[in-house]
Design an enzyme around this catalytic site. Structure first.
Site, PDB file in Angstrom:
ATOM      1  N   ASP A  66      -2.035  20.246   0.464  1.00  0.00           N
ATOM      2  CA  ASP A  66      -1.399  19.717  -0.752  1.00  0.00           C
ATOM      3  C   ASP A  66      -0.401  20.684  -1.371  1.00  0.00           C
ATOM      4  O   ASP A  66      -0.198  20.704  -2.588  1.00  0.00           O
ATOM      5  CB  ASP A  66      -2.463  19.340  -1.812  1.00  0.00           C
ATOM      6  CG  ASP A  66      -3.411  18.284  -1.293  1.00  0.00           C
ATOM      7  OD1 ASP A  66      -2.975  17.448  -0.484  1.00  0.00           O
ATOM      8  OD2 ASP A  66      -4.585  18.300  -1.691  1.00  0.00           O
ATOM      9  N   LYS A 110       4.138  19.816   1.212  1.00  0.00           N
ATOM     10  CA  LYS A 110       4.805  19.697   2.526  1.00  0.00           C
ATOM     11  C   LYS A 110       5.671  18.438   2.600  1.00  0.00           C
ATOM     12  O   LYS A 110       6.797  18.464   3.107  1.00  0.00           O
ATOM     13  CB  LYS A 110       3.754  19.660   3.658  1.00  0.00           C
ATOM     14  CG  LYS A 110       2.886  20.900   3.723  1.00  0.00           C
ATOM     15  CD  LYS A 110       1.780  20.763   4.748  1.00  0.00           C
ATOM     16  CE  LYS A 110       0.713  19.765   4.390  1.00  0.00           C
ATOM     17  NZ  LYS A 110      -0.140  20.125   3.252  1.00  0.00           N
ATOM     18  N   GLY A 145      -2.325  13.454   2.728  1.00  0.00           N
ATOM     19  CA  GLY A 145      -1.633  12.616   1.748  1.00  0.00           C
ATOM     20  C   GLY A 145      -0.379  13.368   1.360  1.00  0.00           C
ATOM     21  O   GLY A 145      -0.450  14.406   0.717  1.00  0.00           O
ATOM     22  N   HIS A 146       0.757  12.898   1.836  1.00  0.00           N
ATOM     23  CA  HIS A 146       2.023  13.589   1.586  1.00  0.00           C
ATOM     24  C   HIS A 146       2.870  12.729   0.655  1.00  0.00           C
ATOM     25  O   HIS A 146       3.235  11.610   0.996  1.00  0.00           O
ATOM     26  CB  HIS A 146       2.751  13.852   2.920  1.00  0.00           C
ATOM     27  CG  HIS A 146       1.970  14.754   3.844  1.00  0.00           C
ATOM     28  ND1 HIS A 146       2.365  15.061   5.115  1.00  0.00           N
ATOM     29  CD2 HIS A 146       0.812  15.436   3.647  1.00  0.00           C
ATOM     30  CE1 HIS A 146       1.481  15.881   5.665  1.00  0.00           C
ATOM     31  NE2 HIS A 146       0.519  16.107   4.795  1.00  0.00           N
ATOM     32  N   GLN A 197      -2.595  19.232   6.237  1.00  0.00           N
ATOM     33  CA  GLN A 197      -3.579  20.178   5.695  1.00  0.00           C
ATOM     34  C   GLN A 197      -2.936  21.560   5.518  1.00  0.00           C
ATOM     35  O   GLN A 197      -1.734  21.630   5.352  1.00  0.00           O
ATOM     36  CB  GLN A 197      -4.833  20.256   6.585  1.00  0.00           C
ATOM     37  CG  GLN A 197      -5.703  18.996   6.549  1.00  0.00           C
ATOM     38  CD  GLN A 197      -5.209  17.880   7.439  1.00  0.00           C
ATOM     39  OE1 GLN A 197      -4.978  18.073   8.618  1.00  0.00           O
ATOM     40  NE2 GLN A 197      -5.066  16.693   6.894  1.00  0.00           N
TER      41      GLN A 197
HETATM   42  P1  GDP Z   1       1.332  17.738   0.705  1.00  0.00           P
HETATM   43  O1  GDP Z   1       0.026  17.181   1.146  1.00  0.00           O
HETATM   44  O2  GDP Z   1       1.481  19.181   1.078  1.00  0.00           O
HETATM   45  O3  GDP Z   1       2.511  16.924   1.147  1.00  0.00           O
HETATM   46  O4  GDP Z   1       1.320  17.722  -0.883  1.00  0.00           O
HETATM   47  P2  GDP Z   1       0.835  16.477  -1.810  1.00  0.00           P
HETATM   48  O5  GDP Z   1       1.867  15.438  -1.765  1.00  0.00           O
HETATM   49  O6  GDP Z   1      -0.567  16.095  -1.487  1.00  0.00           O
HETATM   50  O7  GDP Z   1       0.737  17.199  -3.213  1.00  0.00           O
HETATM   51  C1  GDP Z   1       1.846  17.787  -3.824  1.00  0.00           C
HETATM   52  C2  GDP Z   1       2.104  17.068  -5.151  1.00  0.00           C
HETATM   53  O8  GDP Z   1       2.975  17.856  -5.935  1.00  0.00           O
HETATM   54  C3  GDP Z   1       2.801  15.735  -4.984  1.00  0.00           C
HETATM   55  O9  GDP Z   1       2.341  14.848  -5.979  1.00  0.00           O
HETATM   56  C4  GDP Z   1       4.266  16.060  -5.191  1.00  0.00           C
HETATM   57  O10 GDP Z   1       5.027  14.976  -5.682  1.00  0.00           O
HETATM   58  C5  GDP Z   1       4.173  17.150  -6.218  1.00  0.00           C
HETATM   59  N1  GDP Z   1       5.237  18.151  -6.160  1.00  0.00           N
HETATM   60  C6  GDP Z   1       5.878  18.653  -5.076  1.00  0.00           C
HETATM   61  N2  GDP Z   1       6.745  19.627  -5.448  1.00  0.00           N
HETATM   62  C7  GDP Z   1       6.650  19.744  -6.786  1.00  0.00           C
HETATM   63  C8  GDP Z   1       7.251  20.604  -7.760  1.00  0.00           C
HETATM   64  O11 GDP Z   1       8.040  21.475  -7.465  1.00  0.00           O
HETATM   65  N3  GDP Z   1       6.876  20.413  -9.062  1.00  0.00           N
HETATM   66  C9  GDP Z   1       5.956  19.481  -9.445  1.00  0.00           C
HETATM   67  N4  GDP Z   1       5.653  19.382 -10.723  1.00  0.00           N
HETATM   68  N5  GDP Z   1       5.358  18.665  -8.546  1.00  0.00           N
HETATM   69  C10 GDP Z   1       5.688  18.812  -7.236  1.00  0.00           C
HETATM   70  P1  IMO Z   2      -2.632  17.352   3.204  1.00  0.00           P
HETATM   71  O1  IMO Z   2      -1.968  17.130   4.532  1.00  0.00           O
HETATM   72  C1  IMO Z   2      -6.059  19.012   1.079  1.00  0.00           C
HETATM   73  C2  IMO Z   2      -9.934  18.838   3.123  1.00  0.00           C
HETATM   74  C3  IMO Z   2     -10.998  17.950   2.545  1.00  0.00           C
HETATM   75  C4  IMO Z   2     -12.244  18.757   2.930  1.00  0.00           C
HETATM   76  C5  IMO Z   2     -11.890  19.290   4.293  1.00  0.00           C
HETATM   77  C6  IMO Z   2     -12.427  18.459   5.460  1.00  0.00           C
HETATM   78  O2  IMO Z   2      -2.377  16.283   2.207  1.00  0.00           O
HETATM   79  O3  IMO Z   2      -2.379  18.730   2.711  1.00  0.00           O
HETATM   80  P2  IMO Z   2     -11.690  16.122   6.481  1.00  0.00           P
HETATM   81  O4  IMO Z   2     -11.651  14.754   5.876  1.00  0.00           O
HETATM   82  O5  IMO Z   2     -10.389  16.603   7.004  1.00  0.00           O
HETATM   83  O6  IMO Z   2     -12.795  16.261   7.492  1.00  0.00           O
HETATM   84  O7  IMO Z   2     -12.104  17.094   5.259  1.00  0.00           O
HETATM   85  O8  IMO Z   2     -10.474  19.300   4.359  1.00  0.00           O
HETATM   86  N1  IMO Z   2      -8.647  18.165   3.423  1.00  0.00           N
HETATM   87  C7  IMO Z   2      -7.540  18.326   2.694  1.00  0.00           C
HETATM   88  N2  IMO Z   2      -7.328  19.019   1.558  1.00  0.00           N
HETATM   89  N3  IMO Z   2      -5.035  18.374   1.697  1.00  0.00           N
HETATM   90  C8  IMO Z   2      -5.222  17.706   2.846  1.00  0.00           C
HETATM   91  O9  IMO Z   2      -4.214  17.187   3.549  1.00  0.00           O
HETATM   92  C9  IMO Z   2      -6.534  17.623   3.380  1.00  0.00           C
HETATM   93  N4  IMO Z   2      -7.070  17.022   4.468  1.00  0.00           N
HETATM   94  C10 IMO Z   2      -8.362  17.381   4.484  1.00  0.00           C
HETATM   95  O10 IMO Z   2     -10.872  17.820   1.161  1.00  0.00           O
HETATM   96  O11 IMO Z   2     -12.390  19.849   2.066  1.00  0.00           O
HETATM   97 MG    MG Z   3      -1.618  16.171   0.326  1.00  0.00          MG
END
Ligand code: GDP
Ligand code: IMO
Ligand code: MG
Length: 415
Positions: free
Chosen positions: A13, A16, A40-41, A219
């Site tokens: 999270d 990416k 979840g991206h 991840q």
């Molecule tokens: P990922 O799994 O690495 O793709 O990241 P996620 O999408 O799960 O979580 C990142 C969250 O931060 C998302 O809701 C993005 O929209 C948000 N985000 C990304 N870059 C920024 C930033 O520079 N500032 C803020 N406030 N939010 C951001």
């Molecule tokens: P993105 O790509 C954050 C975590 C789960 C748990 C552990 C194992 O959005 O960064 P799993 O369901 O993979 O067997 O769970 O890994 N986890 C993540 N945490 N971002 C993710 O993906 C994750 N995918 C799995 O919360 O701790």
């Molecule tokens: Mg994510």
């Protein structure tokens, strides 16, 4: 042309999705190589939000082809659901016929085992990731390419049920009705047929033809099955090396590696997290960063930038650069902490030990700033924010190439 790679260097999270989407505007092909719909991206373009779980974050570039590689575990049900939010993706999305399938029973096993673990639960996303990868490694998994002959596939699944009956009984999992399962598989076969391909050959040819290729990790490094905080990890190699096995690339096929990190740190699920902040400051990070999971909606654990873990991750991935995300979330903090070392068994150390749960972070404090939200030029950042980025560069021994100041694609400083 060699491929560039984006990898999470914390616990997932990191943002990416935002960076892959931004960079994808200049790439011909974007590939996922591991994980599944546990990811979840989130992408935000002009205020409009899209959450992707399996489809690579290059999908918003209408000219890019997106690939789900053999190293990904694919739930056909989740994939078809995700595909529905787009117009036809034919010719724009290919899925490896060697990728293993996540079927409903994998999800049920995942959830039942988590329940049995009680207070020792991993805190998985409940998507069946672990059980699907276990079956793959145990050589009893089922690959998407097997959908071509549903009758034979069904026979194999029934035989799998027979030999695992005791496990299903202990976990109190009801086996599916075979006719219903057959209908489901037939539906997957029909709907996914145009997308299944030998994606390795496809990428090799693209490399030959000088196509620009971007590899999208899911991840983060600290969730890597080998190098993360085992057993509180996911079931794949999340690090850059995973792209080789997960797509059929050689290490020589990879050019630039960009590590993605938040300006602070979060983790979902259980396991060690040295810099977690349980005070109001941690809650402030959660509130300002909207730190609730994209996949499960769970509140994320929040804390400070861990430079020891980040340096370890940069070395593991061979990061050429870092992108520092969510700098704006630190707006309004008087002081910002960075973990510069750990205290471990009475000593000060600068590496990640086997038992990360036994370290205490050693912090240095830095001046905060009022606001960086939406800033797009490095020169416009307050001096204290510039210094903060410089400190991260020094501590991680890695250059910062991008800084993100809001969820929106455009609010990104490119250095
Ligand atoms: P990922 O799994 O690495 O793709 O990241 P996620 O999408 O799960 O979580 C990142 C969250 O931060 C998302 O809701 C993005 O929209 C948000 N985000 C990304 N870059 C920024 C930033 O520079 N500032 C803020 N406030 N939010 C951001
Ligand atoms: P993105 O790509 C954050 C975590 C789960 C748990 C552990 C194992 O959005 O960064 P799993 O369901 O993979 O067997 O769970 O890994 N986890 C993540 N945490 N971002 C993710 O993906 C994750 N995918 C799995 O919360 O701790
Ligand atoms: Mg994510």
């Amino acid at each position: 042309m060699k491929a560039d790679l984006i990898v999470g260097i914390q616990w997932g999270d990191e943002g990416k999705g935002k960076i892959v989407d931004l960079l994808a505007q200049k790439y011909d092909i974007v590939c996922r190589y591991q994980g599944g719909h546990n990811a979840g991206h989130t992408i935000v373009v002009e205020g409009k939000k899209i959450a992707l779980h399996l489809i690579p974050s290059g999908i918003l570039n209408p000219d890019a082809v997106n690939i789900i590689g053999n190293g990904v575990v694919v739930s056909p049900e989740a994939l078809l659901k995700e595909m529905k939010q787009f117009d036809s993706l034919e010719g724009r999305l290919y899925v490896s016929d060697k990728a293993h399938m996540i079927l409903k029973y994998h999800e049920l096993i995942d959830k039942a085992k988590e329940k049995l673990r009680g207070k020792n639960a991993i805190g998985t996303t409940g998507r069946g990731i672990g059980p699907a990868y276990s079956d793959k490694i145990s050589r009893v998994g089922h690959r998407l390419g097997e959908l071509k002959d549903v009758d034979t596939l069904l026979e194999k699944i029934v035989s799998y049920f027979d030999s695992n009956r005791a496990i299903f009984d202990v976990l109190e999992i009801k086996l599916p009705d075979i006719d219903e399962l057959k209908n489901e598989l037939c539906e997957y076969k029909e709907k996914l047929a145009p997308y299944l391909a030998d994606t390795t050959e496809y990428i090799w040819e693209a490399i030959e033809n000088n196509k620009r290729i971007l590899l999208e990790g899911a991840q983060g490094t600290m969730l890597d099955i080998d190098h993360g905080t085992y057993p509180y990890v996911t079931s794949s190699n999340t690090i850059a090396a995973g792209a080789c096995t997960g797509l059929g690339l050689s290490p020589r096929d990879i050019a630039k590696v960009t590590g993605i990190a938040k300006a602070y740190c979060t983790r979902v699920g259980n396991g060690p997290f040295p810099t977690e902040d349980f005070t109001d400051e941690g809650q402030k990070l959660r509130d300002q960063g909207h730190e609730y999971g994209t996949t499960t909606g769970r509140p994320r654990r929040c804390g400070w930038f861990d430079a020891v873990a980040a340096r370890y991750a940069c070395r593991l991935n061979g990061c050429d650069e870092l992108s520092i995300m969510k700098l704006d979330v630190l707006d309004g903090f008087d002081k910002i902490k960075i973990c510069v070392a750990y205290e471990y068994k009475g000593e000060k150390i600068d590496y990640v030990p086997f038992d990360l749960e036994n370290v205490t972070p050693v912090y240095e404090e830095f001046e905060g700033w009022k606001s960086v939200e939406g800033i797009r030029k490095f020169e416009e950042l307050p001096e204290s924010a510039k210094r903060y980025i410089k400190v991260i560069e020094d501590l991680t021994k890695t250059k910062v190439g991008m800084v993100s100041t809001s969820p929106d694609r455009e609010d990104t400083i490119i250095m």
